[in-house]
Design a protein around this motif. Sequence first.
Motif, PDB file in Angstrom:
ATOM      1  N   GLY A   1     -10.437   0.980 -13.645  1.00  0.00           N
ATOM      2  CA  GLY A   1     -11.764   1.566 -13.758  1.00  0.00           C
ATOM      3  C   GLY A   1     -11.993   2.190 -15.113  1.00  0.00           C
ATOM      4  N   PRO A   2     -13.214   2.661 -15.362  1.00  0.00           N
ATOM      5  CA  PRO A   2     -13.555   3.290 -16.644  1.00  0.00           C
ATOM      6  C   PRO A   2     -12.647   4.476 -16.936  1.00  0.00           C
ATOM      7  CG  PRO A   2     -15.517   2.900 -15.313  1.00  0.00           C
ATOM      8  CD  PRO A   2     -14.352   2.637 -14.428  1.00  0.00           C
ATOM      9  N   ALA A   3     -12.199   4.560 -18.178  1.00  0.00           N
ATOM     10  CA  ALA A   3     -11.356   5.675 -18.641  1.00  0.00           C
ATOM     11  C   ALA A   3     -10.071   5.807 -17.827  1.00  0.00           C
ATOM     12  CB  ALA A   3     -12.148   6.982 -18.606  1.00  0.00           C
ATOM     13  N   GLY A   4      -9.672   4.723 -17.178  1.00  0.00           N
ATOM     14  CA  GLY A   4      -8.432   4.739 -16.422  1.00  0.00           C
ATOM     15  C   GLY A   4      -8.441   5.625 -15.204  1.00  0.00           C
ATOM     16  N   LEU A   5      -9.644   5.859 -14.654  1.00  0.00           N
ATOM     17  CA  LEU A   5      -9.745   6.767 -13.509  1.00  0.00           C
ATOM     18  C   LEU A   5      -9.163   6.176 -12.234  1.00  0.00           C
ATOM     19  CD1 LEU A   5     -13.324   8.267 -14.064  1.00  0.00           C
ATOM     20  CD2 LEU A   5     -11.101   9.348 -14.489  1.00  0.00           C
ATOM     21  N   TRP A   6      -9.069   4.855 -12.172  1.00  0.00           N
ATOM     22  CA  TRP A   6      -8.479   4.228 -10.997  1.00  0.00           C
ATOM     23  C   TRP A   6      -7.886   2.876 -11.366  1.00  0.00           C
ATOM     24  CZ3 TRP A   6     -10.744  -0.470  -9.959  1.00  0.00           C
ATOM     25  CH2 TRP A   6     -12.064  -0.656 -10.368  1.00  0.00           C
ATOM     26  N   THR A   7      -6.921   2.449 -10.553  1.00  0.00           N
ATOM     27  CA  THR A   7      -6.279   1.146 -10.732  1.00  0.00           C
ATOM     28  C   THR A   7      -6.145   0.492  -9.372  1.00  0.00           C
ATOM     29  OG1 THR A   7      -5.009   1.921 -12.642  1.00  0.00           O
ATOM     30  CG2 THR A   7      -4.222  -0.063 -11.542  1.00  0.00           C
ATOM     31  N   ARG A   8      -6.519  -0.784  -9.302  1.00  0.00           N
ATOM     32  CA  ARG A   8      -6.436  -1.512  -8.024  1.00  0.00           C
ATOM     33  C   ARG A   8      -5.733  -2.851  -8.255  1.00  0.00           C
ATOM     34  NH1 ARG A   8     -11.475  -1.613  -6.700  1.00  0.00           N
ATOM     35  NH2 ARG A   8     -11.484  -0.223  -4.880  1.00  0.00           N
ATOM     36  N   LEU A   9      -4.832  -3.171  -7.353  1.00  0.00           N
ATOM     37  CA  LEU A   9      -4.210  -4.487  -7.356  1.00  0.00           C
ATOM     38  C   LEU A   9      -4.966  -5.392  -6.409  1.00  0.00           C
ATOM     39  CD1 LEU A   9      -0.371  -3.677  -7.397  1.00  0.00           C
ATOM     40  CD2 LEU A   9      -1.752  -4.675  -9.226  1.00  0.00           C
TER      41      LEU A   9
ATOM     42  N   ASP B   1      -6.297  -3.991  -2.568  1.00  0.00           N
ATOM     43  CA  ASP B   1      -7.214  -4.576  -1.596  1.00  0.00           C
ATOM     44  C   ASP B   1      -6.542  -4.645  -0.231  1.00  0.00           C
ATOM     45  OD1 ASP B   1      -8.984  -4.883  -3.628  1.00  0.00           O
ATOM     46  OD2 ASP B   1      -9.086  -7.076  -3.551  1.00  0.00           O
ATOM     47  N   ASP B   2      -7.343  -4.558   0.816  1.00  0.00           N
ATOM     48  CA  ASP B   2      -6.801  -4.639   2.167  1.00  0.00           C
ATOM     49  C   ASP B   2      -6.074  -5.957   2.416  1.00  0.00           C
ATOM     50  OD1 ASP B   2      -7.797  -2.147   2.718  1.00  0.00           O
ATOM     51  OD2 ASP B   2      -9.608  -2.882   3.749  1.00  0.00           O
ATOM     52  N   ALA B   3      -6.505  -7.012   1.743  1.00  0.00           N
ATOM     53  CA  ALA B   3      -5.926  -8.340   1.977  1.00  0.00           C
ATOM     54  C   ALA B   3      -4.446  -8.403   1.614  1.00  0.00           C
ATOM     55  CB  ALA B   3      -6.705  -9.390   1.179  1.00  0.00           C
ATOM     56  N   ILE B   4      -3.998  -7.540   0.718  1.00  0.00           N
ATOM     57  CA  ILE B   4      -2.590  -7.564   0.300  1.00  0.00           C
ATOM     58  C   ILE B   4      -1.871  -6.255   0.638  1.00  0.00           C
ATOM     59  CG2 ILE B   4      -2.915  -9.275  -1.530  1.00  0.00           C
ATOM     60  CD1 ILE B   4      -3.081  -6.938  -3.521  1.00  0.00           C
ATOM     61  N   ALA B   5      -2.499  -5.407   1.413  1.00  0.00           N
ATOM     62  CA  ALA B   5      -1.940  -4.084   1.702  1.00  0.00           C
ATOM     63  C   ALA B   5      -0.577  -4.147   2.380  1.00  0.00           C
ATOM     64  CB  ALA B   5      -2.908  -3.275   2.547  1.00  0.00           C
TER      65      ALA B   5
ATOM     66  N   ARG C   1       0.828  -1.205   0.000  1.00  0.00           N
ATOM     67  CA  ARG C   1       0.000   0.000   0.000  1.00  0.00           C
ATOM     68  C   ARG C   1       0.866   1.261   0.000  1.00  0.00           C
ATOM     69  NH1 ARG C   1      -4.962  -0.107   3.813  1.00  0.00           N
ATOM     70  NH2 ARG C   1      -5.832  -1.034   1.927  1.00  0.00           N
ATOM     71  N   ARG C   2       1.940   1.249   0.784  1.00  0.00           N
ATOM     72  CA  ARG C   2       2.835   2.401   0.842  1.00  0.00           C
ATOM     73  C   ARG C   2       3.528   2.605  -0.507  1.00  0.00           C
ATOM     74  NH1 ARG C   2       4.111   7.324   1.448  1.00  0.00           N
ATOM     75  NH2 ARG C   2       6.281   7.738   1.962  1.00  0.00           N
ATOM     76  N   VAL C   3       3.945   1.520  -1.142  1.00  0.00           N
ATOM     77  CA  VAL C   3       4.599   1.627  -2.445  1.00  0.00           C
ATOM     78  C   VAL C   3       3.637   2.215  -3.473  1.00  0.00           C
ATOM     79  CG1 VAL C   3       5.644   0.319  -4.341  1.00  0.00           C
ATOM     80  CG2 VAL C   3       6.194  -0.264  -1.966  1.00  0.00           C
ATOM     81  N   LEU C   4       2.396   1.762  -3.458  1.00  0.00           N
ATOM     82  CA  LEU C   4       1.410   2.285  -4.401  1.00  0.00           C
ATOM     83  C   LEU C   4       1.092   3.747  -4.125  1.00  0.00           C
ATOM     84  CD1 LEU C   4      -1.010  -0.780  -4.632  1.00  0.00           C
ATOM     85  CD2 LEU C   4       0.716  -0.046  -6.298  1.00  0.00           C
ATOM     86  N   GLU C   5       1.091   4.143  -2.865  1.00  0.00           N
ATOM     87  CA  GLU C   5       0.873   5.551  -2.540  1.00  0.00           C
ATOM     88  C   GLU C   5       1.977   6.419  -3.152  1.00  0.00           C
ATOM     89  OE1 GLU C   5       0.767   5.641   1.679  1.00  0.00           O
ATOM     90  OE2 GLU C   5      -1.354   5.060   1.830  1.00  0.00           O
ATOM     91  N   GLN C   6       3.217   5.934  -3.075  1.00  0.00           N
ATOM     92  CA  GLN C   6       4.326   6.706  -3.632  1.00  0.00           C
ATOM     93  C   GLN C   6       4.247   6.765  -5.150  1.00  0.00           C
ATOM     94  OE1 GLN C   6       8.253   6.072  -1.495  1.00  0.00           O
ATOM     95  NE2 GLN C   6       7.092   4.362  -0.637  1.00  0.00           N
ATOM     96  N   LEU C   7       3.936   5.641  -5.790  1.00  0.00           N
ATOM     97  CA  LEU C   7       3.791   5.641  -7.246  1.00  0.00           C
ATOM     98  C   LEU C   7       2.606   6.498  -7.675  1.00  0.00           C
ATOM     99  CD1 LEU C   7       4.430   1.866  -8.028  1.00  0.00           C
ATOM    100  CD2 LEU C   7       5.941   3.778  -8.569  1.00  0.00           C
ATOM    101  N   GLY C   8       1.559   6.490  -6.850  1.00  0.00           N
ATOM    102  CA  GLY C   8       0.354   7.238  -7.188  1.00  0.00           C
ATOM    103  C   GLY C   8       0.557   8.737  -7.237  1.00  0.00           C
ATOM    104  N   ARG C   9       1.612   9.237  -6.613  1.00  0.00           N
ATOM    105  CA  ARG C   9       1.888  10.670  -6.648  1.00  0.00           C
ATOM    106  C   ARG C   9       2.274  11.137  -8.050  1.00  0.00           C
ATOM    107  NH1 ARG C   9       6.508  11.649  -4.002  1.00  0.00           N
ATOM    108  NH2 ARG C   9       6.075  13.876  -4.020  1.00  0.00           N
ATOM    109  N   TYR C  10       2.638  10.215  -8.911  1.00  0.00           N
ATOM    110  CA  TYR C  10       3.113  10.568 -10.251  1.00  0.00           C
ATOM    111  C   TYR C  10       2.039  10.424 -11.323  1.00  0.00           C
ATOM    112  CZ  TYR C  10       7.632  10.651  -8.001  1.00  0.00           C
ATOM    113  OH  TYR C  10       8.679  10.966  -7.152  1.00  0.00           O
ATOM    114  N   GLN C  11       0.804  10.209 -10.922  1.00  0.00           N
ATOM    115  CA  GLN C  11      -0.289  10.156 -11.883  1.00  0.00           C
ATOM    116  C   GLN C  11      -1.546  10.714 -11.245  1.00  0.00           C
ATOM    117  OE1 GLN C  11      -0.563   5.879 -12.686  1.00  0.00           O
ATOM    118  NE2 GLN C  11      -2.282   5.720 -11.260  1.00  0.00           N
ATOM    119  N   SER C  12      -2.474  11.164 -12.065  1.00  0.00           N
ATOM    120  CA  SER C  12      -3.706  11.764 -11.562  1.00  0.00           C
ATOM    121  C   SER C  12      -4.705  10.715 -11.112  1.00  0.00           C
ATOM    122  CB  SER C  12      -4.329  12.643 -12.655  1.00  0.00           C
ATOM    123  OG  SER C  12      -3.447  13.684 -13.024  1.00  0.00           O
ATOM    124  N   ALA C  13      -4.708   9.552 -11.749  1.00  0.00           N
ATOM    125  CA  ALA C  13      -5.667   8.505 -11.413  1.00  0.00           C
ATOM    126  C   ALA C  13      -5.330   7.872 -10.062  1.00  0.00           C
ATOM    127  CB  ALA C  13      -5.673   7.436 -12.502  1.00  0.00           C
TER     128      ALA C  13
END
Length: 326
Positions: free
Chosen positions: A312-320, A277-281, A260-272
Amino acid sequence: MGAEAAGERTLSPRVLEQAADWLMRLHDDGSAVQRAQWQRWHDADPDHARAWQRAERLLALSGKVPPALAHGALQRPASQARRAVLRSIAALLVAPLGGWLAWRLYDEAAWDGSPRTAVGERRRLVLDDGSVLQLDTDTAVDIAIDGQQRLLRLRRGQVLVETAADPQQPSRPFVLASPAGRMRALGTRFNVHHAAASTALAVLEGAVQVALAAQGQQRIINAGSQVRFSADAFEATQAVTPAIDAWGTGMLVVDAQPLRRVLEQLGRYQSAWLGCDDAIATLPVSGAFPLDDPARSVAMLATVHHLQVQRGPAGLWTRLRPATSR
């Protein structure tokens, strides 16, 4: 500031309050009687003179009252604006001159640049004094460099600073402020990230003196150490995270960090939005991931850890998600 600054910290609150009171009284009534009373108070105790010297320097720093203050400068005609300035200075007398409250006097500095980066953008700047400033994604910095000071104000985001020896003599202090505190470089290369109400400082070379915004409490952080702090408290000092400055070369390097922390850091570089999931956080992640291509980094994570990528639709979100999820 050496021994003089140390002496200032020993001035009693009572003496400082008296100096602040005289500051306001001379502003409101600059008569010969008041000046004579002030002179008697000033000469009665060496601490009184030291407290008044401190008031003079604070007034000079404000840039709104001439440095040649003494009591004569306080005899100018009263005004609401001038009284407001003096009231602010009087309040500052009760805090250490080198503390964060003194930094507020620099809010009127001539900020001559406002570097900004957009989401996903990084930028490298060489400052007028030769220092190098790298701005990470979605970062906002103000800069004020003049004959007396080298000031940076980090409003949000992350910067990597490599200070240069000041070509001017006497050398000007190099100070980086965030909403949480003021950091003075002591011959230094350091990384600063500010988000929400806290600032994370990692010192790679030299040392940095930190003063908290709310209290003026100070701490020196040496090379190889990092600390997170808010306006009123320090967290525990820790060893610098390996490759914490790798973002400057476009990479995120992590070692056993939660997914989850790694994805938060990567997420800073994109708008989406980017998450999991909590199970793999808490899944531990190690590796190096390109910041300029978050989609590729997500694909790498999914392949190595056998995860499913859901978009998600139009690439608005991505979930692992776990590969077995439906």
